[in-house]
Design a protein around this motif. Sequence first.
Motif, PDB file in Angstrom:
ATOM      1  N   THR A  40      37.365   9.909  29.695  1.00  0.00           N
ATOM      2  CA  THR A  40      36.188  10.329  30.458  1.00  0.00           C
ATOM      3  C   THR A  40      34.949   9.529  30.059  1.00  0.00           C
ATOM      4  OG1 THR A  40      35.279  11.972  28.926  1.00  0.00           O
ATOM      5  CG2 THR A  40      37.146  12.666  30.284  1.00  0.00           C
ATOM      6  N   ALA A  41      33.930   9.648  30.888  1.00  0.00           N
ATOM      7  CA  ALA A  41      32.621   9.070  30.576  1.00  0.00           C
ATOM      8  C   ALA A  41      31.549  10.096  30.889  1.00  0.00           C
ATOM      9  CB  ALA A  41      32.378   7.802  31.389  1.00  0.00           C
ATOM     10  N   THR A  42      30.592  10.233  29.983  1.00  0.00           N
ATOM     11  CA  THR A  42      29.442  11.090  30.230  1.00  0.00           C
ATOM     12  C   THR A  42      28.268  10.589  29.408  1.00  0.00           C
ATOM     13  OG1 THR A  42      28.696  13.386  30.411  1.00  0.00           O
ATOM     14  CG2 THR A  42      29.903  12.781  28.407  1.00  0.00           C
ATOM     15  N   ASP A  43      27.084  11.083  29.721  1.00  0.00           N
ATOM     16  CA  ASP A  43      25.867  10.757  28.975  1.00  0.00           C
ATOM     17  C   ASP A  43      25.559  11.955  28.083  1.00  0.00           C
ATOM     18  OD1 ASP A  43      23.328  10.259  28.047  1.00  0.00           O
ATOM     19  OD2 ASP A  43      22.435   9.861  30.003  1.00  0.00           O
ATOM     20  N   MET A  44      25.718  11.782  26.785  1.00  0.00           N
ATOM     21  CA  MET A  44      25.595  12.909  25.851  1.00  0.00           C
ATOM     22  C   MET A  44      24.144  13.195  25.466  1.00  0.00           C
ATOM     23  SD  MET A  44      28.959  12.262  23.472  1.00  0.00           S
ATOM     24  CE  MET A  44      30.577  12.056  24.232  1.00  0.00           C
ATOM     25  N   HIS A  45      23.256  13.046  26.450  1.00  0.00           N
ATOM     26  CA  HIS A  45      21.825  13.315  26.236  1.00  0.00           C
ATOM     27  C   HIS A  45      21.290  14.030  27.467  1.00  0.00           C
ATOM     28  CE1 HIS A  45      22.015  10.525  22.811  1.00  0.00           C
ATOM     29  NE2 HIS A  45      22.768   9.797  23.603  1.00  0.00           N
ATOM     30  N   TYR A  46      21.992  15.074  27.879  1.00  0.00           N
ATOM     31  CA  TYR A  46      21.663  15.750  29.125  1.00  0.00           C
ATOM     32  C   TYR A  46      21.918  17.244  28.964  1.00  0.00           C
ATOM     33  CZ  TYR A  46      21.061  15.737  34.255  1.00  0.00           C
ATOM     34  OH  TYR A  46      20.591  15.904  35.521  1.00  0.00           O
ATOM     35  N   ALA A  47      21.143  17.848  28.083  1.00  0.00           N
ATOM     36  CA  ALA A  47      21.310  19.275  27.782  1.00  0.00           C
ATOM     37  C   ALA A  47      21.011  20.122  29.024  1.00  0.00           C
ATOM     38  CB  ALA A  47      20.361  19.662  26.653  1.00  0.00           C
ATOM     39  N   PRO A  48      21.762  21.221  29.214  1.00  0.00           N
ATOM     40  CA  PRO A  48      22.774  21.790  28.323  1.00  0.00           C
ATOM     41  C   PRO A  48      24.199  21.315  28.609  1.00  0.00           C
ATOM     42  CG  PRO A  48      22.417  23.299  30.116  1.00  0.00           C
ATOM     43  CD  PRO A  48      21.510  22.114  30.373  1.00  0.00           C
ATOM     44  N   PHE A  49      24.335  20.346  29.517  1.00  0.00           N
ATOM     45  CA  PHE A  49      25.677  19.919  29.891  1.00  0.00           C
ATOM     46  C   PHE A  49      26.327  19.067  28.795  1.00  0.00           C
ATOM     47  CE2 PHE A  49      23.522  20.756  33.911  1.00  0.00           C
ATOM     48  CZ  PHE A  49      24.462  21.544  34.563  1.00  0.00           C
ATOM     49  N   ASP A  50      25.575  18.123  28.277  1.00  0.00           N
ATOM     50  CA  ASP A  50      26.127  17.169  27.314  1.00  0.00           C
ATOM     51  C   ASP A  50      25.102  16.903  26.214  1.00  0.00           C
ATOM     52  OD1 ASP A  50      28.651  16.053  28.906  1.00  0.00           O
ATOM     53  OD2 ASP A  50      26.985  16.192  30.311  1.00  0.00           O
ATOM     54  N   MET A  51      25.520  17.156  24.953  1.00  0.00           N
ATOM     55  CA  MET A  51      24.601  16.989  23.823  1.00  0.00           C
ATOM     56  C   MET A  51      25.357  16.503  22.597  1.00  0.00           C
ATOM     57  SD  MET A  51      22.465  20.540  24.189  1.00  0.00           S
ATOM     58  CE  MET A  51      23.941  21.493  24.530  1.00  0.00           C
ATOM     59  N   LEU A  52      24.640  15.791  21.744  1.00  0.00           N
ATOM     60  CA  LEU A  52      25.149  15.449  20.428  1.00  0.00           C
ATOM     61  C   LEU A  52      24.362  16.250  19.405  1.00  0.00           C
ATOM     62  CD1 LEU A  52      25.595  11.559  20.609  1.00  0.00           C
ATOM     63  CD2 LEU A  52      27.404  13.263  20.321  1.00  0.00           C
ATOM     64  N   LYS A  53      25.042  17.118  18.684  1.00  0.00           N
ATOM     65  CA  LYS A  53      24.415  17.912  17.643  1.00  0.00           C
ATOM     66  C   LYS A  53      25.031  17.513  16.307  1.00  0.00           C
ATOM     67  CE  LYS A  53      21.638  20.694  19.985  1.00  0.00           C
ATOM     68  NZ  LYS A  53      21.866  22.130  20.099  1.00  0.00           N
ATOM     69  N   ASN A  54      24.210  16.833  15.482  1.00  0.00           N
ATOM     70  CA  ASN A  54      24.690  16.325  14.195  1.00  0.00           C
ATOM     71  C   ASN A  54      25.932  15.447  14.373  1.00  0.00           C
ATOM     72  OD1 ASN A  54      22.675  17.798  12.735  1.00  0.00           O
ATOM     73  ND2 ASN A  54      23.943  19.647  12.955  1.00  0.00           N
ATOM     74  N   GLY A  55      25.891  14.632  15.443  1.00  0.00           N
ATOM     75  CA  GLY A  55      26.985  13.710  15.697  1.00  0.00           C
ATOM     76  C   GLY A  55      28.188  14.312  16.392  1.00  0.00           C
ATOM     77  N   THR A  56      28.131  15.595  16.703  1.00  0.00           N
ATOM     78  CA  THR A  56      29.255  16.271  17.360  1.00  0.00           C
ATOM     79  C   THR A  56      28.923  16.538  18.828  1.00  0.00           C
ATOM     80  OG1 THR A  56      29.931  17.340  15.298  1.00  0.00           O
ATOM     81  CG2 THR A  56      30.744  18.301  17.342  1.00  0.00           C
ATOM     82  N   TYR A  57      29.850  16.183  19.700  1.00  0.00           N
ATOM     83  CA  TYR A  57      29.658  16.383  21.129  1.00  0.00           C
ATOM     84  C   TYR A  57      29.888  17.853  21.492  1.00  0.00           C
ATOM     85  CZ  TYR A  57      30.686  16.101  26.162  1.00  0.00           C
ATOM     86  OH  TYR A  57      30.712  16.300  27.526  1.00  0.00           O
ATOM     87  N   GLU A  58      28.932  18.431  22.218  1.00  0.00           N
ATOM     88  CA  GLU A  58      29.065  19.806  22.685  1.00  0.00           C
ATOM     89  C   GLU A  58      28.283  19.976  23.974  1.00  0.00           C
ATOM     90  OE1 GLU A  58      25.596  22.370  20.559  1.00  0.00           O
ATOM     91  OE2 GLU A  58      27.270  21.839  19.236  1.00  0.00           O
TER      92      GLU A  58
END
Length: 274
Positions: A40-58
Motif C-alpha cells: 500500500t501507499a499512504t501519507d502518514m501525516h494526515y491525522a486522524p487517518f494516517d499518523m506516525l507516533k514515535n515512529g509507529t504508524y497508526e
Amino acid sequence: MSYQTTFKAALFGLAALGFSGVAASADQLADIKAAGKIVTATDMHYAPFDMLKNGTYEGMTKDLFDGVAKELGVEPVYQDIPWTAELPGLEVKKFDIVIAPVTITPERLDRYTFTLPIADATVSLVKAAGNKDIGKPEDIKGKTVGVQQGTAQFKQLQAYGDKLGGVTVKEYGTTDEAYADLAAGRLDAVAGSLPNLTYLVKERGETFALLEPASFGEPTYFAWVLRKGDESASFAKAIDDALLKMTDDGQIKAIQEKWLGTYTELPREVPGQK
C-alpha cells in the motif's frame, strides 16, 4: 520431424506461454493472495487517518485496512509516500493500492477504480481559536487560507473563493505545515475535510476552532484507489465485500467512533461510479 514443423511447434509453445503469463498476471487479487501481502501507499501525516507516533504508524486508515487485509487473508505492507507521488506511483505499479483517503471526484473516477467510501470528505474550515474576525465560511473573503496541494479540497476552496470574490489560497505539502502556520498567525484559516478538522479541534481545542457551520460545498467522500481495468476488478470487489462485512458487524462504527468521536453512515456503493 522437419525443421519447419519444429519451428512452428516452438512458436506455438512460446505463444502458449505468453498467453499463460498474461492470464496469470491479469488478476491482481490472485497475485496478491499468491504473494500473501498487499503493498500500500499512504501519507502518514494526515491525522486522524494516517499518523506516525514515535515512529509507529497508526490511525483510522490503518485500523480499517488491517480489518480488510484480515478478511482477505493477507498481510498489509504500509509505505509512507508523499501525497503528490501516490497516484502516479499507483499507475506505474509501484504498489497495489493507495489507501490515503482520496476524495471521489468525476475526473478521478474516469481514471481510477475507487473502493466504497471509507469516510466523509466534505470540505470544511478551521481557524485559530482566538480569531474573532471569522465566524462562518463566507468570512474568508479577502483572507489567506491554507490547504494541502493536489487535493480535491484545494480545488473546492479555489472555486468557493472565486464565488466569494477573492481568497488568497496558500498550498502546503502536508496539513501539519498548514496547521503550524495557522497557529503562528500566518494564515486566517485552513481548509480540509470535515473528519480531519474535527479531529484537529478535538485534540487541540485550545489552539483551533471550527467555523460555524464548518462545511461548504457539495457532500463528498473519501475512498481508496486502485488501477483502472479488468485486472483490478476482483481486487476491488474483495475490498468492497470486506468493508460491507465490517459495516454490518459494527467494526467500522467502532473505528469511526474511536478516531472521530462520532459515526457517519456511508454509501454502500461508490457515488458516481458507472
